[in-house]
Design an enzyme around this catalytic site. Structure first.
Site, PDB file in Angstrom:
ATOM      1  N   ASP A 139      51.850  23.144  22.768  1.00 19.33           N
ATOM      2  CA  ASP A 139      52.622  24.325  22.371  1.00 19.33           C
ATOM      3  C   ASP A 139      51.909  25.564  22.905  1.00 19.33           C
ATOM      4  OD1 ASP A 139      54.037  26.359  21.159  1.00 19.33           O
ATOM      5  OD2 ASP A 139      54.084  25.418  19.184  1.00 19.33           O
TER       6      ASP A 139
ATOM      7  N   ASP B  27      58.325  26.525  26.272  1.00 20.22           N
ATOM      8  CA  ASP B  27      56.897  26.666  25.988  1.00 20.22           C
ATOM      9  C   ASP B  27      56.317  25.458  25.254  1.00 20.22           C
ATOM     10  OD1 ASP B  27      58.180  27.090  23.605  1.00 20.22           O
ATOM     11  OD2 ASP B  27      57.061  28.875  23.053  1.00 20.22           O
ATOM     12  N   GLU B  28      56.951  24.297  25.407  1.00 21.01           N
ATOM     13  CA  GLU B  28      56.450  23.074  24.772  1.00 21.01           C
ATOM     14  C   GLU B  28      56.569  21.898  25.733  1.00 21.01           C
ATOM     15  OE1 GLU B  28      57.477  22.922  20.179  1.00 21.01           O
ATOM     16  OE2 GLU B  28      59.246  23.438  21.370  1.00 21.01           O
TER      17      GLU B  28
END
Length: 460
Positions: free
Chosen positions: A17, A113-114
């Site tokens: 993350d 964003d992961e």
């Protein structure tokens, strides 16, 4: 599905993350922002706008994602506000994915964003998994930038790995071993569980579950009853480190169900003509994506939201959404008076049209014109501020039945020619005249739940 706890402490998944991703990218691009409170706004910077990302310097004083710009300026007068750049963040997301791949294959990409890595064999041993996680952190810094920190969760299933990645920020590394479960997560709040939002929490509270220990005290049947679905059974096992076969991932769909775009109108387009031009551009983008992704659509939904004065809001509420001169133009569910995230008091309207599977812009534009002609025209429907166009009932190109006669005017060839030029020079190079007033409006939005795809020179 056995209820016995795992007997071996292994990690099967890493969840990566990125911390304050958009703000961290801006600090990487602008060294002068580093160590200073930096926040990203998704659109024009105004006091009523909302932050879509905030650096940890902002978060330290209570300014975070979702904070209004005006409130952020009050708390941090020196805050650096940046207008977000979708294409730049997409480029960085791809760079980070490549850096992770250098260490361990990326199995899933839940959002921009992961990333999720699935461990194999000896990689699942805790010391080996930790070594891989640290190598991923180092690869991101070396290949992408020193401001790009990430928190990594290690766990025996994907659902728990996501939970672990949120337990220590920024730059965290947390592992949840099967032998430590479920006590290792008993201190969390219900809202810390992926899939448990405000409404779900309210429903759980109404059923007597207010804390994590109360939830964990339920047996499998109790969890099934609590959720009234197989989700409860899955969650029971996930929280105890069991492998259910789907690793906490969403149930995959065999086919994408819809594709579309929406946009909050700038002040210069908050009129009937301006809203139409923006709707036209949204369709132009959606139709091009439809062809690039090799789909045909068989239905289109148009959504419009209108700003209301206090008097209009009271009138709409008292009539249950009905306009006196039009009757029930929209269903009561769509006509409720609400507050938009910008603070605008609003009401909405929507309609869907079905048609033969198509993917050429001219045919889809004719459908949009038909929907637009059906929009309400009451006094409370004169100030549009939001437009959305969604194409649904998608079929892969090869599954679309062939027509006996070709489409009129060689529409497919026309769309192919438009695509060729727009891919080379930008997606607004060649278009129908109706979108001209909004040619520079409705830019590609920052994506949270998907990795944007690059078509030619543009991300969409």
């Amino acid at each position: 599905m056995a209820d016995a706890l795992p007997t071996t402490d292994l990690f099967t998944h890493l969840h990566i993350d990125l911390n304050s991703f958009f703000a961290s990218v801006e600090q990487q691009l602008h060294p002068e922002y580093r160590g200073r409170p930096t926040a990203v706004v998704g659109g024009p910077i105004a006091d009523t706008a909302t932050l879509i990302a905030a650096s940890y310097e902002c978060k330290a004083v209570g300014v975070k994602t979702g904070t209004k710009v005006g409130e952020a300026r009050t708390k941090i007068p020196e805050i650096i506000l940046v207008n977000g750049n979708h294409s730049v963040y997409a480029e960085y997301s791809h760079k980070i994915s490549a850096a992770v791949e250098r260490v361990c294959p990326v199995a899933h990409t839940p959002s921009i964003d992961e990333m999720v890595c699935e461990l194999m064999g000896r990689e699942r041993q805790p010391p080996a998994a930790r070594k891989i996680a640290l190598a991923i952190k180092q690869a991101i810094k070396e290949d992408v930038g020193e401001t790009l920190n990430c928190s990594i969760g290690m766990a025996p299933n994907r659902y728990l790995a996501k939970i672990a990645s949120d337990m220590q920020k920024p730059d965290g590394l947390i592992g949840l071993l099967p032998s430590q479960l479920p006590r290792a997560i008993a201190h969390l709040e219900l809202r810390d569980l992926p899939g448990v939002g405000a409404r779900t929490e309210e429903r759980l509270n109404a059923k007597g579950i207010r804390t994590m220990p109360e939830l964990l005290a339920l047996d499998r049947n109790g969890m099934h009853t609590l959720w009234d679905s197989v989700w409860g059974d899955r969650l029971y096992h996930w929280l105890r480190g069991h492998d259910t076969g789907d690793d906490g991932a969403p149930v995959a769909s065999d086919l994408q169900k819809s594709l579309g775009h929406s946009h909050v109108l700038g002040p210069e387009h908050r009129s009937q003509d301006g809203a139409w031009a923006v709707a036209h551009k949204l369709l132009h983008k959606a139709a091009m994506r439809l062809r690039m992704e090799h789909f045909h659509a068989a239905s289109m939904a148009l959504t419009i939201k209108y700003s209301l004065t206090r008097e209009q809001a009271q009138a709409v509420s008292s009539r249950g959404g009905y306009s006196e001169d039009e009757g029930p133009a929209v269903s009561p569910a769509r006509a409720r008076v609400k507050k938009h995230s910008s603070g605008i008091t609003q009401t909405g309207w929507g309609m869907e049209a079905r048609f033969r599977h198509s993917n050429d812009t001219l045919t889809l534009l004719e459908v949009l014109r038909g929907l637009w002609a059906q929009r309400p025209n009451g006094a409370e429907h004169q100030k549009p501020f939001f437009v959305g166009v969604t194409l649904r009932n998608l079929l892969n190109d090869e599954d679309v039945p062939q027509r006996l006669f070709a489409e009129p005017g060689h529409r497919t060839e026309l769309s192919a020619t438009m695509d060729k030029l727009n891919l080379k020079y930008g997606h607004t190079t060649l278009h129908f005249a109706g979108m001209l007033p909004a040619r520079e409006s409705a830019p590609t939005r920052i994506a949270f739940t998907q990795i944007p795809v690059r078509y030619g020179v543009d991300y969409m």
